[in-house]
Design a protein around this motif. Structure first.
Motif, PDB file in Angstrom:
ATOM      1  N   ALA A 155      -9.465  -0.973   0.212  1.00  7.87           N
ATOM      2  CA  ALA A 155      -9.499  -1.787   1.432  1.00  7.87           C
ATOM      3  C   ALA A 155      -8.435  -2.874   1.488  1.00  7.87           C
ATOM      4  CB  ALA A 155     -10.877  -2.425   1.577  1.00  7.87           C
ATOM      5  N   SER A 156      -7.618  -3.035   0.462  1.00  9.76           N
ATOM      6  CA  SER A 156      -6.600  -4.087   0.518  1.00  9.76           C
ATOM      7  C   SER A 156      -5.612  -3.788   1.633  1.00  9.76           C
ATOM      8  CB  SER A 156      -5.858  -4.186  -0.824  1.00  9.76           C
ATOM      9  OG  SER A 156      -6.721  -4.660  -1.831  1.00  9.76           O
ATOM     10  N   PRO A 157      -5.306  -4.779   2.496  1.00  7.45           N
ATOM     11  CA  PRO A 157      -4.416  -4.520   3.620  1.00  7.45           C
ATOM     12  C   PRO A 157      -2.994  -4.228   3.169  1.00  7.45           C
ATOM     13  CG  PRO A 157      -4.955  -6.850   3.484  1.00  7.45           C
ATOM     14  CD  PRO A 157      -5.835  -6.153   2.489  1.00  7.45           C
ATOM     15  N   GLY A 158      -2.395  -3.258   3.800  1.00  7.01           N
ATOM     16  CA  GLY A 158      -1.029  -2.865   3.473  1.00  7.01           C
ATOM     17  C   GLY A 158      -0.635  -1.686   4.331  1.00  7.01           C
ATOM     18  N   ALA A 159       0.447  -1.034   3.959  1.00  7.80           N
ATOM     19  CA  ALA A 159       0.937   0.094   4.746  1.00  7.80           C
ATOM     20  C   ALA A 159       1.693   1.062   3.860  1.00  7.80           C
ATOM     21  CB  ALA A 159       1.850  -0.394   5.871  1.00  7.80           C
ATOM     22  N   VAL A 160       1.663   2.329   4.247  1.00 11.97           N
ATOM     23  CA  VAL A 160       2.523   3.338   3.629  1.00 11.97           C
ATOM     24  C   VAL A 160       3.923   3.135   4.179  1.00 11.97           C
ATOM     25  CG1 VAL A 160       3.000   5.804   3.427  1.00 11.97           C
ATOM     26  CG2 VAL A 160       0.635   4.987   3.368  1.00 11.97           C
ATOM     27  N   VAL A 161       4.899   2.928   3.305  1.00 13.35           N
ATOM     28  CA  VAL A 161       6.269   2.688   3.759  1.00 13.35           C
ATOM     29  C   VAL A 161       7.215   3.824   3.371  1.00 13.35           C
ATOM     30  CG1 VAL A 161       5.998   0.181   3.802  1.00 13.35           C
ATOM     31  CG2 VAL A 161       6.748   1.298   1.692  1.00 13.35           C
ATOM     32  N   LEU A 162       6.712   4.783   2.617  1.00 11.35           N
ATOM     33  CA  LEU A 162       7.501   5.962   2.249  1.00 11.35           C
ATOM     34  C   LEU A 162       6.533   7.089   1.957  1.00 11.35           C
ATOM     35  CD1 LEU A 162      10.207   7.358   1.441  1.00 11.35           C
ATOM     36  CD2 LEU A 162       9.816   6.499  -0.886  1.00 11.35           C
ATOM     37  N   ARG A 163       6.854   8.277   2.476  1.00 11.32           N
ATOM     38  CA  ARG A 163       6.020   9.457   2.212  1.00 11.32           C
ATOM     39  C   ARG A 163       6.927  10.613   1.841  1.00 11.32           C
ATOM     40  NH1 ARG A 163       3.129   9.991   6.938  1.00 11.32           N
ATOM     41  NH2 ARG A 163       1.354   8.812   6.077  1.00 11.32           N
ATOM     42  N   THR A 164       6.642  11.246   0.701  1.00 10.25           N
ATOM     43  CA  THR A 164       7.347  12.448   0.289  1.00 10.25           C
ATOM     44  C   THR A 164       6.308  13.529   0.024  1.00 10.25           C
ATOM     45  OG1 THR A 164       7.285  12.102  -2.122  1.00 10.25           O
ATOM     46  CG2 THR A 164       9.002  10.927  -0.893  1.00 10.25           C
ATOM     47  N   ASP A 165       6.759  14.697  -0.364  1.00 11.48           N
ATOM     48  CA  ASP A 165       5.809  15.754  -0.710  1.00 11.48           C
ATOM     49  C   ASP A 165       5.011  15.412  -1.956  1.00 11.48           C
ATOM     50  OD1 ASP A 165       6.668  17.237   1.433  1.00 11.48           O
ATOM     51  OD2 ASP A 165       8.052  18.478   0.265  1.00 11.48           O
ATOM     52  N   ALA A 166       5.526  14.481  -2.756  1.00 13.21           N
ATOM     53  CA  ALA A 166       4.884  14.168  -4.036  1.00 13.21           C
ATOM     54  C   ALA A 166       4.020  12.914  -4.003  1.00 13.21           C
ATOM     55  CB  ALA A 166       5.946  14.012  -5.128  1.00 13.21           C
ATOM     56  N   PHE A 167       4.359  11.943  -3.143  1.00 13.18           N
ATOM     57  CA  PHE A 167       3.630  10.678  -3.171  1.00 13.18           C
ATOM     58  C   PHE A 167       3.826   9.916  -1.868  1.00 13.18           C
ATOM     59  CE2 PHE A 167       7.894   9.539  -4.445  1.00 13.18           C
ATOM     60  CZ  PHE A 167       8.100   8.287  -3.883  1.00 13.18           C
ATOM     61  N   GLU A 168       2.916   8.965  -1.651  1.00 17.39           N
ATOM     62  CA  GLU A 168       3.092   7.923  -0.648  1.00 17.39           C
ATOM     63  C   GLU A 168       3.288   6.610  -1.402  1.00 17.39           C
ATOM     64  OE1 GLU A 168       0.482   9.275   3.224  1.00 17.39           O
ATOM     65  OE2 GLU A 168      -0.570   8.297   1.564  1.00 17.39           O
ATOM     66  N   LEU A 169       4.182   5.793  -0.900  1.00 16.46           N
ATOM     67  CA  LEU A 169       4.383   4.468  -1.482  1.00 16.46           C
ATOM     68  C   LEU A 169       3.679   3.457  -0.582  1.00 16.46           C
ATOM     69  CD1 LEU A 169       5.747   2.732  -3.686  1.00 16.46           C
ATOM     70  CD2 LEU A 169       7.680   2.471  -2.118  1.00 16.46           C
TER      71      LEU A 169
ATOM     72  N   LEU B  15       4.479   3.350   8.033  1.00 16.59           N
ATOM     73  CA  LEU B  15       4.204   4.669   8.604  1.00 16.59           C
ATOM     74  C   LEU B  15       2.737   4.841   8.952  1.00 16.59           C
ATOM     75  CD1 LEU B  15       6.289   6.831   6.084  1.00 16.59           C
ATOM     76  CD2 LEU B  15       7.030   5.919   8.292  1.00 16.59           C
ATOM     77  N   ALA B  16       1.871   4.177   8.204  1.00 13.18           N
ATOM     78  CA  ALA B  16       0.427   4.284   8.409  1.00 13.18           C
ATOM     79  C   ALA B  16      -0.228   3.142   7.642  1.00 13.18           C
ATOM     80  CB  ALA B  16      -0.093   5.628   7.894  1.00 13.18           C
ATOM     81  N   PRO B  17      -1.404   2.698   8.081  1.00 10.15           N
ATOM     82  CA  PRO B  17      -2.088   1.646   7.322  1.00 10.15           C
ATOM     83  C   PRO B  17      -2.546   2.166   5.969  1.00 10.15           C
ATOM     84  CG  PRO B  17      -3.501   2.495   9.063  1.00 10.15           C
ATOM     85  CD  PRO B  17      -2.157   3.106   9.281  1.00 10.15           C
ATOM     86  N   SER B  18      -2.635   1.257   5.009  1.00 15.22           N
ATOM     87  CA  SER B  18      -3.169   1.640   3.699  1.00 15.22           C
ATOM     88  C   SER B  18      -4.629   2.037   3.858  1.00 15.22           C
ATOM     89  CB  SER B  18      -3.035   0.476   2.721  1.00 15.22           C
ATOM     90  OG  SER B  18      -3.724  -0.658   3.208  1.00 15.22           O
ATOM     91  N   PRO B  19      -5.136   2.946   3.037  1.00 16.79           N
ATOM     92  CA  PRO B  19      -4.527   3.495   1.824  1.00 16.79           C
ATOM     93  C   PRO B  19      -3.687   4.742   2.053  1.00 16.79           C
ATOM     94  CG  PRO B  19      -6.782   4.229   1.968  1.00 16.79           C
ATOM     95  CD  PRO B  19      -6.563   3.334   3.153  1.00 16.79           C
ATOM     96  N   GLY B  20      -3.445   5.144   3.298  1.00 14.15           N
ATOM     97  CA  GLY B  20      -2.646   6.326   3.561  1.00 14.15           C
ATOM     98  C   GLY B  20      -3.447   7.621   3.548  1.00 14.15           C
ATOM     99  N   GLU B  21      -2.724   8.727   3.603  1.00  9.09           N
ATOM    100  CA  GLU B  21      -3.351  10.052   3.685  1.00  9.09           C
ATOM    101  C   GLU B  21      -3.626  10.668   2.313  1.00  9.09           C
ATOM    102  OE1 GLU B  21      -0.843  12.532   6.013  1.00  9.09           O
ATOM    103  OE2 GLU B  21      -0.973  11.281   7.815  1.00  9.09           O
TER     104      GLU B  21
END
Length: 428
Positions: A167-181, A417-423
């Motif tokens: 639940a910590s507020p943040g955002a996905v700022v990079l998405r690859t086939d291997a990971f989201e940052l 790209l999306a709110p945390s925790p991402g996909e």
């Protein structure tokens, strides 16, 4: 009879709306971190509302939404939650603006008035829909009471990502086939200039480091002024070389975001073994200065002994981890990305947090200063566990001076790209 005119009653000292609004804009421009925090929090809440996982609900005394249809009907519930989220964000920004009492009172009155006008209960279409979908009680013989859905019992309800856990507020700022940052929103006006990159164990649920509010290592670090980013693994990231390259790609992105030449790596479980391997690879190619220090956390809650009391959030993590491969051996692979690995060439300071196998974890650390903290497996999320305090002190001397917190998540061409925790947090 009073002869006092309207002009006589006018208070020249009272603020005008335009002037108060201008001062509010100036106050918020001087607080970009607060604005960014509220903006990201609102975006995350709106995303949860869209997914149907938001826990927002009106106050029990708010008779505008007293009819059960406002909470039972999915469309009406989302309309109410969106209203609560947006008006709450506006009020929170006023709270942080620090305006003088006159400006504050005027603007709060405006916000409350606008909120009342645009409330879903004042929308004729939504109000009619609520009336059609709710029958308080059968009024005449033959009338049918609309059954309301029964919510799951609290003991069996699954915790929601982005709300109860992760639940910590943040955002996905990079998405690859291997990971989201995931880049977490700073919670202090100043932060340490060098960031911390958290590396969870690949193949396990990635939210262990952000388990739940009050029991989140990520939350603990950001509230202490640490810039925190996290690698959220996708199951497709299989194999040592693929994961090693992914971690290097994440490190590239962190350096770009932070504009710092060094990052502290904090690996957990198999993620700690990967962290040590990547550090040994960087040392072998002459680039270990990109790492300001390494934290190797060898605690795995799956190893907790029988009879240990397990909180509900950790029970969910353990359920999500069921069927995952056991932890790998605590040793470096022979090579990574074509580079032979030897911890002896690593000279970065290392903090090791482990239990009975602390010696094996310390063996990954190289020749830099090594500090070992002994902690039981279940202590990973048991604040205020002693190792959290030790970690904070250890990081304080290795993450540089304090500087103004960044006003945005991502940066330098990298955007939310999306709110945390991402996909990927639940992709198993």
């Amino acid at each position: 009879m009073s002869t006092e005119s309207g002009a006589d009653r006018f208070d020249p000292g009272a603020p005008t709306l335009a002037a108060a609004g201008s001062r509010l804009a100036s106050a918020l421009m001087a607080r970009p971190v607060d604005v960014a925090r509220h903006t990201v929090a609102l975006a995350g809440e709106l995303a949860r509302i869209g997914l149907g996982s938001s826990a927002l609900s009106p106050d029990p005394g708010d008779d505008r939404f007293a009819a059960p249809a406002w909470s039972a009907d999915p469309l009406l519930r989302r309309a109410v939650q969106t209203h609560l989220a947006t008006t709450g964000a506006a009020t929170a920004m006023l709270d942080d603006a620090g305006l003088d009492p006159a400006d504050d009172a005027l603007l709060r009155t405006v916000v409350e008035s606008v909120a009342d006008v645009v409330a879903p209960s004042n929308n004729p279409v939504l109000r009619a829909l609520a009336a059609r979908r709710f029958t308080a009680a059968p009024r005449e013989p033959g009338d049918v009471e609309v059954p309301l859905p029964t919510p799951p019992a609290p003991a069996t309800r699954r915790l929601a990502f982005g709300d109860d856990v992760a639940a910590s507020p943040g955002a996905v700022v990079l998405r690859t086939d291997a990971f989201e940052l995931v880049h977490y929103l700073p919670q202090t006006r100043e932060v340490h200039e060098l960031p911390v990159l958290v590396v969870p164990a690949p193949g396990l649920p990635g939210y262990l480091a952000d388990l739940s509010p009050g029991r989140s290592l990520v939350e603990h670090l950001v509230h202490g002024g640490t810039q925190v980013l996290l690698v959220s693994w996708h199951p497709a990231a299989a194999g040592a070389d693929a994961r090693g390259q992914a971690l290097l790609d994440a490190l590239d992105a962190v350096e770009r975001i932070s504009r710092a030449g060094s990052t502290v790596l904090l690996g957990i479980g198999d993620g700690a073994v990967l962290t040590a391997a990547v550090l040994a690879h960087l040392a072998a190619v002459g680039l270990q200065e990109r790492v300001a220090g390494a934290v190797l956390v060898g605690l795995d809650p799956r190893d907790a002994g029988p009879g240990t009391a397990v909180p509900r959030d950790l029970r969910q993590w353990l359920a999500d981890a069921a069927g995952a491969a056991p932890a790998a051996a605590v040793e470096l692979p022979g090579e990574l990305l074509g580079t032979p690995l030897d911890s002896a060439v690593v000279d970065r300071d290392t903090l090791v947090v482990a239990s009975s196998d602390a010696g094996a974890w310390a063996g990954l650390a190289g020749k830099g200063a090594v500090e070992v903290v002994d902690a039981p497996a279940e202590a990973f999320v048991a604040p205020p566990a002693s190792w959290w305090a030790t970690l904070a002190e250890w990081l304080d001397t290795r993450t540089g001076e304090r500087c103004e917190a960044p006003a945005e998540l991502g940066g330098r061409g990298m955007h939310a790209l999306a709110p945390s925790p991402g996909e990927y947090v639940s992709a198993r």
